[in-house]
Design a protein around this motif. Structure first.
Motif, short mmCIF file in Angstrom:
data_model
loop_
_atom_site.label_atom_id
_atom_site.label_comp_id
_atom_site.label_asym_id
_atom_site.label_seq_id
_atom_site.Cartn_x
_atom_site.Cartn_y
_atom_site.Cartn_z
N THR A 118 -11.51 -11.07 10.00
CA THR A 118 -12.69 -10.64 10.73
C THR A 118 -12.30 -9.93 12.02
OG1 THR A 118 -12.84 -12.79 11.84
CG2 THR A 118 -14.10 -12.50 9.80
N SER A 119 -11.05 -10.07 12.43
CA SER A 119 -10.54 -9.36 13.60
C SER A 119 -9.28 -8.61 13.19
CB SER A 119 -10.27 -10.34 14.75
OG SER A 119 -9.40 -11.38 14.35
N ALA A 120 -8.21 -8.70 13.96
CA ALA A 120 -6.98 -8.01 13.60
C ALA A 120 -6.27 -8.77 12.47
CB ALA A 120 -6.05 -7.92 14.82
N PRO A 121 -5.75 -8.06 11.48
CA PRO A 121 -5.08 -8.74 10.37
C PRO A 121 -3.68 -9.17 10.76
CG PRO A 121 -4.89 -6.38 10.08
CD PRO A 121 -5.71 -6.59 11.34
N THR A 122 -3.16 -10.15 10.06
CA THR A 122 -1.75 -10.49 10.24
C THR A 122 -0.91 -9.47 9.49
OG1 THR A 122 -1.67 -11.89 8.26
CG2 THR A 122 -2.33 -12.94 10.35
N ARG A 123 0.35 -9.37 9.88
CA ARG A 123 1.28 -8.49 9.18
C ARG A 123 1.34 -8.86 7.70
NH1 ARG A 123 6.65 -6.05 10.64
NH2 ARG A 123 6.01 -6.46 12.79
N GLU A 124 1.37 -10.17 7.44
CA GLU A 124 1.52 -10.65 6.06
C GLU A 124 0.32 -10.26 5.21
OE1 GLU A 124 4.16 -12.59 8.75
OE2 GLU A 124 1.94 -12.50 8.81
N ALA A 125 -0.89 -10.41 5.78
CA ALA A 125 -2.10 -10.08 5.02
C ALA A 125 -2.17 -8.59 4.74
CB ALA A 125 -3.34 -10.53 5.80
N LEU A 126 -1.79 -7.77 5.73
CA LEU A 126 -1.85 -6.33 5.53
C LEU A 126 -0.86 -5.89 4.45
CD1 LEU A 126 -3.01 -3.59 6.55
CD2 LEU A 126 -0.99 -3.45 8.02
N LEU A 127 0.36 -6.36 4.54
CA LEU A 127 1.38 -5.94 3.58
C LEU A 127 1.09 -6.47 2.18
CD1 LEU A 127 4.63 -6.28 5.73
CD2 LEU A 127 3.29 -4.23 5.23
N ALA A 128 0.47 -7.67 2.10
CA ALA A 128 0.13 -8.23 0.80
C ALA A 128 -0.90 -7.39 0.07
CB ALA A 128 -0.38 -9.66 0.96
N ALA A 129 -1.71 -6.65 0.83
CA ALA A 129 -2.72 -5.77 0.21
C ALA A 129 -2.09 -4.53 -0.40
CB ALA A 129 -3.77 -5.38 1.24
N ARG A 130 -0.85 -4.23 -0.06
CA ARG A 130 -0.08 -3.09 -0.58
C ARG A 130 -0.85 -1.76 -0.46
NH1 ARG A 130 0.41 -3.17 -5.65
NH2 ARG A 130 -1.01 -4.88 -6.14
N PRO A 131 -1.35 -1.44 0.74
CA PRO A 131 -2.13 -0.20 0.88
C PRO A 131 -1.25 1.04 0.83
CG PRO A 131 -1.77 -1.17 3.02
CD PRO A 131 -1.22 -2.16 2.03
N ASP A 132 -1.78 2.12 0.26
CA ASP A 132 -1.13 3.41 0.39
C ASP A 132 -1.84 4.26 1.43
OD1 ASP A 132 -3.36 3.83 -1.19
OD2 ASP A 132 -2.24 4.51 -2.94
N LEU A 133 -3.01 3.79 1.91
CA LEU A 133 -3.71 4.42 3.03
C LEU A 133 -4.39 3.34 3.86
CD1 LEU A 133 -4.95 6.82 4.62
CD2 LEU A 133 -6.82 6.82 2.95
N ILE A 134 -4.21 3.41 5.17
CA ILE A 134 -4.96 2.57 6.10
C ILE A 134 -5.80 3.50 6.96
CG2 ILE A 134 -4.84 0.91 8.00
CD1 ILE A 134 -2.01 0.17 6.97
N TYR A 135 -7.13 3.28 6.94
CA TYR A 135 -8.04 4.06 7.79
C TYR A 135 -8.37 3.16 8.98
CZ TYR A 135 -12.18 6.92 9.01
OH TYR A 135 -13.11 7.70 9.64
N ALA A 136 -7.66 3.36 10.10
CA ALA A 136 -7.68 2.42 11.21
C ALA A 136 -8.56 2.90 12.35
CB ALA A 136 -6.26 2.20 11.71
#
Length: 336
Positions: A118-136
């Protein structure tokens, strides 16, 4: 006026409780629905597009050999824009979901998108999503500590696109029409340039109608404020642009130090200025009734409060499609 000081993370949280409106509902200048709701069937991301493609974003070149299939969105209105472009099934995660309540036409669709935080993601959560694009929403999280750097993510095959109004993490420079820049980039990246062009044309049409509505009319002085824990704030950036496009002038425009997006107001200051119209930016679950009770208690002598000249805008981050809606609603409230 006292100016609040905070880290970039706190700025992001305050931005998350800033003004907004349902992204592209009924166009009050025409009575017709805006085109920019969830994409119609057949608006498939990447369909029929020619790759590779390069797009410019915040001084960087983003390269794509094919349309992204795993997208992470870093802001509520970013998610809405992706949905409007037909990329819903490609969004594998979203964060900063407390940045605003999804508008009615997007709420059910957004519920299907996994929430990383709901706020900033953890490094682990972001990498686990395996994104090829992040719209930040900005670059502030990609510091190598909270999240990997943009350079490191690129090396892993993840492109980071920053909300164009926040290229330098300076929200005081954001404008309503920044959404057009992002639509152009995302249309190319996702391979849906026709859909992006439709939404851009709709934005141009709506803003053109508002311009015609307010042309020749004296701008209405307003104070754009919100409250947080009993403290009153005003804002720069996109909020001043919203006011100007809607035929108004924020009386606090230009009063904050350079680079400051928000500032704390004293009761004495706003009472002395005594604006005839308030644009009140509702925060979180705050209702109009709650806000009115606060105003009548904290600012009972204010002309706008005594005469009930208070315009309420539901909160979300007022970029992307929501900023256009705010212009339309504010113009209608001031000039209809």
């Amino acid at each position: 006026m006292k100016i609040a000081s905070a880290s970039k993370v706190v700025v992001a949280l305050l931005l998350a409780s800033a003004v907004g409106l349902a992204a592209c509902g009924s166009d009050s200048t025409t009575g017709k629905d805006s085109i920019a709701g969830p994409a119609p069937a057949g608006a498939t991301a990447g369909a029929g597009a020619a790759y590779p493609v390069d797009v410019q974003n915040c001084g960087r070149t983003l390269h794509f050999d094919k349309a992204p299939t795993r997208i992470v969105s870093g802001w509520t209105t970013n998610t809405e824009l992706l949905i409007a472009l037909g990329a819903t099934d490609r969004i594998v995660g979203q964060y900063n979901t407390s940045s605003g309540t999804p508008s009615a036409q997007y709420a059910d669709t957004e519920k299907r998108v996994p929430t990383l935080s709901t706020s900033a993601p953890t490094r682990e959560a972001l990498l686990a999503a395996r994104p090829d694009l992040i719209y930040a929403d900005g670059s502030y999280l990609f510091d190598g500590q909270q999240l990997p750097t943009i350079k490191d993510l690129n090396a892993q095959g993840t492109q980071v696109m920053i909300l164009s109004g926040f290229c330098t993490d300076d929200a005081s420079k954001a404008k309503v029409r920044d959404v057009v820049t992002d639509l152009t980039a995302l249309g190319t990246i996702l391979g849906v340039t026709s859909r992006a062009d439709e939404i851009k044309a709709d934005i141009d049409n709506r803003l053109r109608q508002v311009a015609a509505q307010v042309t020749g009319k004296t701008p209405v002085p307003v104070a754009m404020i919100s409250t947080f824990n009993g403290t009153i704030y005003t804002y720069e950036g996109v909020y001043n642009d919203i006011a100007q496009l809607a035929g108004a002038t924020n009386i606090y425009a230009g009063t904050l130090p350079a680079g400051k997006f928000y500032g704390q107001l004293s009761v004495e200051d706003i009472t002395k200025k005594n604006p005839g119209t308030l644009v009140y930016l509702l925060s979180g679950s705050e209702s109009e009734d709650t806000a009115r009770k606060y105003l009548t208690t904290a600012l009972p002598t204010l002309e706008a409060v005594r005469s009930n000249h208070v315009i309420f805008l539901p909160q979300t981050h007022s970029t992307n499609l929501s900023g256009v809606d705010e212009v339309v609603k504010l113009a209608a409230a001031l000039h209809s």
